[in-house]
Motif scaffolding. Structure first.
Motif, PDB file in Angstrom:
ATOM      1  N   ARG A   1       0.775  -1.319  -0.078  1.00  0.00           N
ATOM      2  CA  ARG A   1       0.043   0.007   0.022  1.00  0.00           C
ATOM      3  C   ARG A   1       0.884   1.315  -0.042  1.00  0.00           C
ATOM      4  N   MET A   2       1.741   1.402   0.876  1.00  0.00           N
ATOM      5  CA  MET A   2       2.836   2.491   0.898  1.00  0.00           C
ATOM      6  C   MET A   2       3.324   2.756  -0.318  1.00  0.00           C
ATOM      7  N   TYR A   3       3.989   1.578  -1.020  1.00  0.00           N
ATOM      8  CA  TYR A   3       4.713   1.901  -2.222  1.00  0.00           C
ATOM      9  C   TYR A   3       3.811   2.320  -3.417  1.00  0.00           C
ATOM     10  N   LEU A   4       2.331   1.796  -3.366  1.00  0.00           N
ATOM     11  CA  LEU A   4       1.393   2.117  -4.305  1.00  0.00           C
ATOM     12  C   LEU A   4       1.183   3.561  -4.296  1.00  0.00           C
ATOM     13  N   TYR A   5       1.100   4.190  -2.895  1.00  0.00           N
ATOM     14  CA  TYR A   5       0.889   5.527  -2.705  1.00  0.00           C
ATOM     15  C   TYR A   5       1.997   6.506  -3.170  1.00  0.00           C
ATOM     16  N   MET A   6       3.172   5.857  -2.963  1.00  0.00           N
ATOM     17  CA  MET A   6       4.452   6.484  -3.516  1.00  0.00           C
ATOM     18  C   MET A   6       4.611   6.594  -5.076  1.00  0.00           C
ATOM     19  N   GLY A   7       3.847   5.742  -5.646  1.00  0.00           N
ATOM     20  CA  GLY A   7       3.969   5.479  -7.345  1.00  0.00           C
ATOM     21  C   GLY A   7       5.107   4.702  -7.644  1.00  0.00           C
ATOM     22  N   ASP A   8       5.693   4.132  -6.648  1.00  0.00           N
ATOM     23  CA  ASP A   8       6.721   2.978  -6.712  1.00  0.00           C
ATOM     24  C   ASP A   8       6.223   1.581  -7.096  1.00  0.00           C
ATOM     25  N   TYR A   9       5.579   1.419  -8.387  1.00  0.00           N
ATOM     26  CA  TYR A   9       4.994   0.358  -8.500  1.00  0.00           C
ATOM     27  C   TYR A   9       5.774  -1.222  -8.436  1.00  0.00           C
ATOM     28  N   GLN A  10       6.927  -0.747  -8.736  1.00  0.00           N
ATOM     29  CA  GLN A  10       7.817  -2.148  -8.984  1.00  0.00           C
ATOM     30  C   GLN A  10       7.790  -2.992  -7.413  1.00  0.00           C
TER      31      GLN A  10
ATOM     32  N   LEU B   1       4.154  -3.922  -6.317  1.00  0.00           N
ATOM     33  CA  LEU B   1       3.988  -5.252  -6.750  1.00  0.00           C
ATOM     34  C   LEU B   1       4.829  -6.475  -6.106  1.00  0.00           C
ATOM     35  N   LYS B   2       6.016  -6.277  -5.760  1.00  0.00           N
ATOM     36  CA  LYS B   2       7.102  -7.138  -5.256  1.00  0.00           C
ATOM     37  C   LYS B   2       6.262  -7.474  -3.602  1.00  0.00           C
ATOM     38  N   ASN B   3       5.885  -6.665  -2.896  1.00  0.00           N
ATOM     39  CA  ASN B   3       5.401  -6.823  -1.714  1.00  0.00           C
ATOM     40  C   ASN B   3       4.035  -7.388  -1.699  1.00  0.00           C
ATOM     41  N   ALA B   4       3.027  -6.948  -2.782  1.00  0.00           N
ATOM     42  CA  ALA B   4       1.845  -7.556  -2.810  1.00  0.00           C
ATOM     43  C   ALA B   4       1.910  -8.871  -3.092  1.00  0.00           C
ATOM     44  N   ASN B   5       2.858  -9.265  -4.000  1.00  0.00           N
ATOM     45  CA  ASN B   5       3.039 -10.758  -4.315  1.00  0.00           C
ATOM     46  C   ASN B   5       3.530 -11.454  -3.214  1.00  0.00           C
ATOM     47  N   GLU B   6       4.412 -11.069  -2.340  1.00  0.00           N
ATOM     48  CA  GLU B   6       4.831 -11.725  -1.111  1.00  0.00           C
ATOM     49  C   GLU B   6       3.566 -11.868  -0.256  1.00  0.00           C
TER      50      GLU B   6
ATOM     51  N   GLU C   1      -3.308  -3.564 -10.346  1.00  0.00           N
ATOM     52  CA  GLU C   1      -2.975  -2.176 -10.773  1.00  0.00           C
ATOM     53  C   GLU C   1      -1.310  -2.363 -11.171  1.00  0.00           C
ATOM     54  N   CYS C   2      -0.783  -2.712 -10.391  1.00  0.00           N
ATOM     55  CA  CYS C   2       0.706  -2.654 -10.783  1.00  0.00           C
ATOM     56  C   CYS C   2       1.302  -3.629 -11.876  1.00  0.00           C
ATOM     57  N   GLU C   3       0.833  -4.728 -12.034  1.00  0.00           N
ATOM     58  CA  GLU C   3       0.861  -5.559 -12.960  1.00  0.00           C
ATOM     59  C   GLU C   3       0.670  -4.931 -14.300  1.00  0.00           C
ATOM     60  N   ALA C   4      -0.709  -4.335 -14.274  1.00  0.00           N
ATOM     61  CA  ALA C   4      -0.877  -3.224 -15.485  1.00  0.00           C
ATOM     62  C   ALA C   4      -0.158  -2.191 -15.717  1.00  0.00           C
ATOM     63  N   ARG C   5       0.243  -1.345 -14.840  1.00  0.00           N
ATOM     64  CA  ARG C   5       1.337  -0.316 -14.835  1.00  0.00           C
ATOM     65  C   ARG C   5       2.785  -0.796 -15.289  1.00  0.00           C
ATOM     66  N   VAL C   6       3.503  -2.038 -14.770  1.00  0.00           N
ATOM     67  CA  VAL C   6       4.646  -2.199 -14.844  1.00  0.00           C
ATOM     68  C   VAL C   6       5.025  -3.684 -15.126  1.00  0.00           C
ATOM     69  N   GLY C   7       4.061  -4.249 -15.311  1.00  0.00           N
ATOM     70  CA  GLY C   7       4.140  -5.792 -15.396  1.00  0.00           C
ATOM     71  C   GLY C   7       3.565  -6.500 -16.689  1.00  0.00           C
ATOM     72  N   ASP C   8       2.612  -7.354 -16.344  1.00  0.00           N
ATOM     73  CA  ASP C   8       2.019  -8.221 -17.532  1.00  0.00           C
ATOM     74  C   ASP C   8       0.621  -7.801 -17.302  1.00  0.00           C
ATOM     75  N   LYS C   9      -0.010  -7.435 -18.427  1.00  0.00           N
ATOM     76  CA  LYS C   9      -1.493  -7.243 -18.636  1.00  0.00           C
ATOM     77  C   LYS C   9      -2.602  -8.624 -18.326  1.00  0.00           C
ATOM     78  N   ASP C  10      -1.909  -9.754 -18.821  1.00  0.00           N
ATOM     79  CA  ASP C  10      -2.904 -10.671 -18.556  1.00  0.00           C
ATOM     80  C   ASP C  10      -2.568 -11.395 -17.143  1.00  0.00           C
ATOM     81  N   LYS C  11      -1.723 -10.773 -16.422  1.00  0.00           N
ATOM     82  CA  LYS C  11      -1.469 -11.309 -14.913  1.00  0.00           C
ATOM     83  C   LYS C  11      -2.555 -10.352 -14.008  1.00  0.00           C
ATOM     84  N   ALA C  12      -2.596  -9.111 -14.654  1.00  0.00           N
ATOM     85  CA  ALA C  12      -3.479  -8.069 -14.170  1.00  0.00           C
ATOM     86  C   ALA C  12      -4.830  -8.727 -14.281  1.00  0.00           C
TER      87      ALA C  12
END
Length: 482
Positions: free
Chosen positions: A227-236, A239-244, A371-382
């Motif tokens: 959540r914190m990194y999403l608010y910061m716009g640090d999408y990588q 996404l990393k922490n959401a996956n964890e 959201e982060c997959e759509a921004r910096v990752g894979d749209k199909d995973k999103a």
């Protein structure tokens, strides 16, 4: 006591004193100074800490529509609103609260922070308890403090912008239980740095299994960082922490097994045996439970759902499908409160009658990952994340398909709004962060009969002002012009 403290820690020093004009190094009658491990554990379990987020910022968002004096339901009319909510709904400049009024976000948050500071700074020094137990209690307090600061900085400051965060006004950053300390308004960057430090330090010491949802398990460390990194716009990193977090938590509630019945409490219940929909602290989707400081996490019966929000539930809805979130938690034109039937023709009221979790929940993590997959990752995973959630929310659902990453992103943002509407401060924070992206920047218009008020994207009136109780004792504290 220095005048700079009043309002920043209002009510917090009850741990050290009660009914005194000055806070002295004496043990107040009827209160316990924490000395042993169990004292600190009980302090962290204080029920007052569970009420952590106020609902009133929703009055700045595009989710709400006031009623009018001509409506059948007078209780939800604009005239019936408290003045400070009228001020927010009409986007008045300057102060929102009147002199002497309590700010139900600022003051409780700093009271909670005081309690967390007592635990963080002292629990490791007690003579009993194992090292692991003490680290766990301290870690839970670090999560609590970080949560309060993330809420505060996004309510009373500009949204995080890497280009300006080092100079943008944040909120007072208090890390000590010393009530005679001088507190100054930190920058947004400084507040976020402390939040990150607290979460990085806490996560390794959280347990994977906890006794109840009011204690944060290890998955919450990752969910909170996402959540914190999403608010910061640090999408990588988001996404990393959401996956964890998703590796540790994956249980969703199937809304398709629920229906509604007449009445209030327990209105949403299972089809099979009429078991009421669970409150946030009992919901299997809850990773860490925090409840709103106002009844049921929102603004019951005071305001209606805006047409702009209602239309969102109609987007990407397959033919013959029904979004259970809308069907279960919103009342269209009529509602029953006890034995009274309330009619509001042409209006829709959010009325779940189950306490929403305003802490951290699995659906939010899934939506962050999407959201982060759509921004910096894979749209199909999103889209796969979205379809997974929607299968638990929509009857006769059909899989979404996105032709582009931009399509997937818009789907993810719409889904987030549907899922988190009227819950805590999610919508206000999302408006502020999405306004940074020209594709999603949005003005908000509120109406009352023939009157209307509009606030443009990135306007400072989306930032709540430092409350008058604080300013009366801290006249020199810098503020945003709004």
């Amino acid at each position: 006591m220095k005048k700079t403290i009043y309002g920043v820690i209002a009510g917090a020093a009850v741990i050290l004193a009660a009914g005194c004009n000055k806070y002295l190094d004496i043990k107040p009658k009827g209160y316990t100074i924490p000395e042993f491990f169990d004292d600190f554990q009980r302090l962290g379990n204080d029920i007052s800490l569970y009420r952590a987020v106020s609902a009133y910022p929703v009055y700045l968002t595009d989710d709400v529509q006031s009623g009018t004096d001509k409506d059948v339901n007078k209780a939800a009319s604009f005239a019936a609103l408290p003045q400070f909510k009228k001020n927010m709904y009409t986007f008045v400049p300057g102060q929102v609260l009147e002199a002497g009024q309590t700010d139900n976000q600022w003051e409780p948050s700093y009271s909670h922070i005081f309690t967390y500071n007592v635990i963080i700074n002292n629990v490791m020094n007690v003579p009993d308890g194992t090292d692991a137990e003490k680290r766990r209690v301290r870690a839970e307090a670090l999560v609590g403090r970080a949560f309060e600061y993330l809420t505060l900085v996004n309510t009373y400051a500009k949204h995080y912008d890497a280009a300006t965060a080092a100079t943008d006004l944040g909120v007072p950053l208090i890390l000590s239980e010393d009530i005679n300390a001088k507190y100054e308004r930190a920058t947004v960057a400084q507040v976020y740095a402390q939040i990150r430090k607290d979460l990085d330090e806490a996560t390794p010491n959280l347990y994977e299994k906890v006794p109840n949802a009011f204690h944060p398990p290890k998955s919450v460390g990752f969910a909170f960082l996402s959540r914190m990194y999403l608010y910061m716009g640090d999408y990588q990193n988001a996404l990393k922490n959401a996956n964890e977090a998703l590796k540790l938590a994956n249980k969703l509630v199937d809304y398709k097994i629920y229906t509604t019945r007449k009445g209030t409490f327990g209105r949403v219940c299972t089809l099979a045996d009429s078991t009421a929909f669970p409150d946030g602290n009992l919901n299997p989707e809850t990773l860490w439970a925090r409840l709103s400081s106002s009844s049921y996490g929102t603004v019951y019966a005071e305001v209606y759902a805006a047409e702009d929000l209602i239309s969102t539930f109609k987007r990407n809805l397959p033919a013959g499908a029904a979004d259970q979130r809308f069907k279960l938690f919103y009342c269209d034109s009529t509602a029953q409160f006890g034995t009274a039937v309330i009619k509001f023709p042409g209006r829709v009221l959010w009325a779940s009658y189950a306490e929403a979790n305003v802490g951290l929940s699995l659906p939010e993590v899934i939506l962050t990952a999407a959201e982060c997959e759509a921004r910096v990752g894979d749209k199909d995973k999103a889209v796969a994340h979205l379809n997974n959630l929607r299968n638990f929310r929509i009857k006769n659902n059909q899989p979404l398909v996105a032709a582009t990453k931009d399509d997937a992103l818009r789907m993810a943002i719409d889904e987030r709004r549907r899922e988190l509407a009227f819950v805590g401060t999610h919508r206000l924070f999302d408006l502020k962060r999405l306004n940074k992206d020209p594709r999603f920047a949005k003005s908000v218009t509120h109406k009352n009969g023939t009157d209307s008020w509009t606030i443009p994207a990135n306007d400072n009136r989306l930032i709540l002002p430092v409350p008058p109780n604080v300013l009366s004792m801290n006249p020199g504290i810098p503020q945003y012009e709004r």
